[in-house]
Enzyme design. Sequence first.
Site, PDB file in Angstrom:
ATOM      1  N   ARG A  24       0.865  -1.173   0.000  1.00  0.00           N
ATOM      2  CA  ARG A  24       0.000   0.000   0.000  1.00  0.00           C
ATOM      3  C   ARG A  24       0.905   1.227   0.000  1.00  0.00           C
ATOM      4  O   ARG A  24       2.121   1.114   0.066  1.00  0.00           O
ATOM      5  CB  ARG A  24      -1.034  -0.008   1.141  1.00  0.00           C
ATOM      6  CG  ARG A  24      -0.702  -0.726   2.395  1.00  0.00           C
ATOM      7  CD  ARG A  24       0.430  -0.131   3.166  1.00  0.00           C
ATOM      8  NE  ARG A  24       0.184   1.293   3.390  1.00  0.00           N
ATOM      9  CZ  ARG A  24       1.102   2.197   3.627  1.00  0.00           C
ATOM     10  NH1 ARG A  24       2.390   1.835   3.675  1.00  0.00           N
ATOM     11  NH2 ARG A  24       0.829   3.456   3.827  1.00  0.00           N
ATOM     12  N   ALA A  48       0.948   5.146  -2.134  1.00  0.00           N
ATOM     13  CA  ALA A  48       0.791   5.462  -3.559  1.00  0.00           C
ATOM     14  C   ALA A  48       1.968   5.000  -4.437  1.00  0.00           C
ATOM     15  O   ALA A  48       1.760   4.285  -5.431  1.00  0.00           O
ATOM     16  CB  ALA A  48       0.537   6.961  -3.710  1.00  0.00           C
ATOM     17  N   ARG A  87      -7.347  -0.142  -6.656  1.00  0.00           N
ATOM     18  CA  ARG A  87      -7.547   0.954  -5.685  1.00  0.00           C
ATOM     19  C   ARG A  87      -7.725   2.249  -6.490  1.00  0.00           C
ATOM     20  O   ARG A  87      -6.942   2.536  -7.399  1.00  0.00           O
ATOM     21  CB  ARG A  87      -6.364   1.055  -4.712  1.00  0.00           C
ATOM     22  CG  ARG A  87      -6.269  -0.211  -3.830  1.00  0.00           C
ATOM     23  CD  ARG A  87      -5.458   0.000  -2.583  1.00  0.00           C
ATOM     24  NE  ARG A  87      -6.083   0.906  -1.657  1.00  0.00           N
ATOM     25  CZ  ARG A  87      -5.438   1.470  -0.627  1.00  0.00           C
ATOM     26  NH1 ARG A  87      -4.166   1.210  -0.432  1.00  0.00           N
ATOM     27  NH2 ARG A  87      -6.059   2.281   0.205  1.00  0.00           N
ATOM     28  N   GLN A 130      -2.082   2.492  10.050  1.00  0.00           N
ATOM     29  CA  GLN A 130      -0.787   2.496   9.348  1.00  0.00           C
ATOM     30  C   GLN A 130       0.280   3.242  10.140  1.00  0.00           C
ATOM     31  O   GLN A 130       1.470   2.941  10.017  1.00  0.00           O
ATOM     32  CB  GLN A 130      -0.929   3.143   7.959  1.00  0.00           C
ATOM     33  CG  GLN A 130      -1.702   2.314   6.945  1.00  0.00           C
ATOM     34  CD  GLN A 130      -3.164   2.725   6.889  1.00  0.00           C
ATOM     35  OE1 GLN A 130      -3.737   3.139   7.898  1.00  0.00           O
ATOM     36  NE2 GLN A 130      -3.765   2.604   5.734  1.00  0.00           N
ATOM     37  N   ASP A 174      -1.850  10.862  -2.002  1.00  0.00           N
ATOM     38  CA  ASP A 174      -2.192   9.868  -3.020  1.00  0.00           C
ATOM     39  C   ASP A 174      -2.524  10.503  -4.361  1.00  0.00           C
ATOM     40  O   ASP A 174      -2.506   9.829  -5.394  1.00  0.00           O
ATOM     41  CB  ASP A 174      -3.380   9.025  -2.549  1.00  0.00           C
ATOM     42  CG  ASP A 174      -2.946   8.142  -1.405  1.00  0.00           C
ATOM     43  OD1 ASP A 174      -2.929   8.626  -0.255  1.00  0.00           O
ATOM     44  OD2 ASP A 174      -2.583   6.977  -1.665  1.00  0.00           O
ATOM     45  N   LYS A 209      -4.684  10.137   3.283  1.00  0.00           N
ATOM     46  CA  LYS A 209      -5.404   9.274   4.221  1.00  0.00           C
ATOM     47  C   LYS A 209      -6.412  10.061   5.057  1.00  0.00           C
ATOM     48  O   LYS A 209      -6.129  11.172   5.495  1.00  0.00           O
ATOM     49  CB  LYS A 209      -4.383   8.578   5.121  1.00  0.00           C
ATOM     50  CG  LYS A 209      -4.932   7.603   6.127  1.00  0.00           C
ATOM     51  CD  LYS A 209      -5.835   6.554   5.525  1.00  0.00           C
ATOM     52  CE  LYS A 209      -5.209   5.752   4.404  1.00  0.00           C
ATOM     53  NZ  LYS A 209      -6.184   4.941   3.659  1.00  0.00           N
TER      54      LYS A 209
HETATM   55  O1  MRU Z   1      -4.461   3.341   2.278  1.00  0.00           O
HETATM   56  P1  MRU Z   1      -2.967   3.500   2.194  1.00  0.00           P
HETATM   57  O2  MRU Z   1      -2.226   2.902   3.345  1.00  0.00           O
HETATM   58  O3  MRU Z   1      -2.431   3.041   0.855  1.00  0.00           O
HETATM   59  O4  MRU Z   1      -2.755   5.071   2.269  1.00  0.00           O
HETATM   60  C1  MRU Z   1      -1.468   5.595   2.181  1.00  0.00           C
HETATM   61  C2  MRU Z   1      -1.434   7.066   2.332  1.00  0.00           C
HETATM   62  O5  MRU Z   1      -2.431   7.710   2.522  1.00  0.00           O
HETATM   63  C3  MRU Z   1      -0.102   7.730   2.143  1.00  0.00           C
HETATM   64  O6  MRU Z   1      -0.024   8.894   2.913  1.00  0.00           O
HETATM   65  C4  MRU Z   1       0.059   8.098   0.662  1.00  0.00           C
HETATM   66  O7  MRU Z   1      -0.142   6.977  -0.152  1.00  0.00           O
HETATM   67  C5  MRU Z   1       1.385   8.686   0.383  1.00  0.00           C
HETATM   68  S1  MRU Z   1       2.631   7.431   0.383  1.00  0.00           S
HETATM   69  C6  MRU Z   1       4.129   8.134   0.097  1.00  0.00           C
END
Ligand code: MRU
Length: 367
Positions: A53, A55, A90, A203, A244, A255
């Site tokens: 997971r 981005a 996703r 996370q 993202d 998030k």
């Molecule tokens: O749902 P996730 O865990 O994939 O969400 C991740 C995030 O929101 C991160 O902050 C985002 O992907 C940036 S990663 C460098």
Amino acid sequence: MKINGKAYRTIWPGEDGASVVIIDQTKLPHRFETVTLRTAEEAAHAILTMQVRGAPLIGATAAYGLALALLRDASDAGLAGAVALLAKQRPTAVNLRWALEEMRRTVAPMAPEARAAAAFAKAQAIADEDVETCRRIGVHGLALIRAIAEMKPAGAPVNVLTHCNAGWLACVDWGTATSPIYQAHDAGIPVHVWVDETRPRNQGAALTAFELASHGVPHTLIVDNAGGHLMQHGQVDLCIVGTDRVAANGDVANKIGTYLKALAAHDNGVPFYVALPYSTIDWTIASGHDIPIEERSADEVLSMHGQLTDGSVASVAIAAAGSPAANPAFDVTPARLVTGFITERGVAPADRSGLLALYPERRESAA
Ligand code: MRU
């Protein structure tokens, strides 16, 4: 980055040339396990179930997933089918679509028999580039942290608040939001990180705290609602989060809960930075209103996942049976609440002009 003294990336090609290996992030922090992916379907499943997971890592996994697909069927139909399969796993992180488009553009003009090898090489190039991009984000972010450190009493730590995991586990290495933190720490600047736990999937607790501990960076885990209080009491010098998808006007999807942190930062005069690679900018959309927000299972809200005292890992219900729950996984922070973007090309104001100053080649094509 190192785990127990051993350097890892989050994804790497298997030795047989027909597989790719990932760290299973659903098992962290209690177990460190790797999983070998051999098909596009397995890569899609890893993205959907969040074994991988974040981005940039979703993008890199999709790129390798497409290469795995082309080993089995390198026809035009096979290519189109695998792109469609991987892209739909996703919806919010634009890096997924970006990586697949990079892959498709590379291999589509080739004869089918040349596609699989070229796809593996391109996937590796995407992963390698992500490492270097994140390293450079860190160099630019380090300058911001250093400037704040110089205004504080000697030896006082710079307190950074971060949300979710925009660390090396979310990328191929370094991370986006964490890269400046790691580089400041390595440069001897005292840093301390407030880690939002990041309900519902935690996370922050499971991944960011694990990463920071592995690298020896001082940090404190907090519940998601504590950030505003800490900011009111002068205990946060700056916020750095990942994203993202950034719209052409600078609105930022990240998030769920990021928006509330940006509001609290704005109210308290705390700088709020968003760290991102160029692949996270969606130049095709004019504002954050157009960013699709992933709605995830209510089960994630109704339960908690963790380690029991006997060492086993389990999920427990935290609400009355039958309670309805909603689970929007991302929110959009308006550009006006963002102090600046930290990118591989430097730091810029979070608006259309700031983005275009960094990426002038986009002047003609930006929405
Ligand atoms: O749902 P996730 O865990 O994939 O969400 C991740 C995030 O929101 C991160 O902050 C985002 O992907 C940036 S990663 C460098």
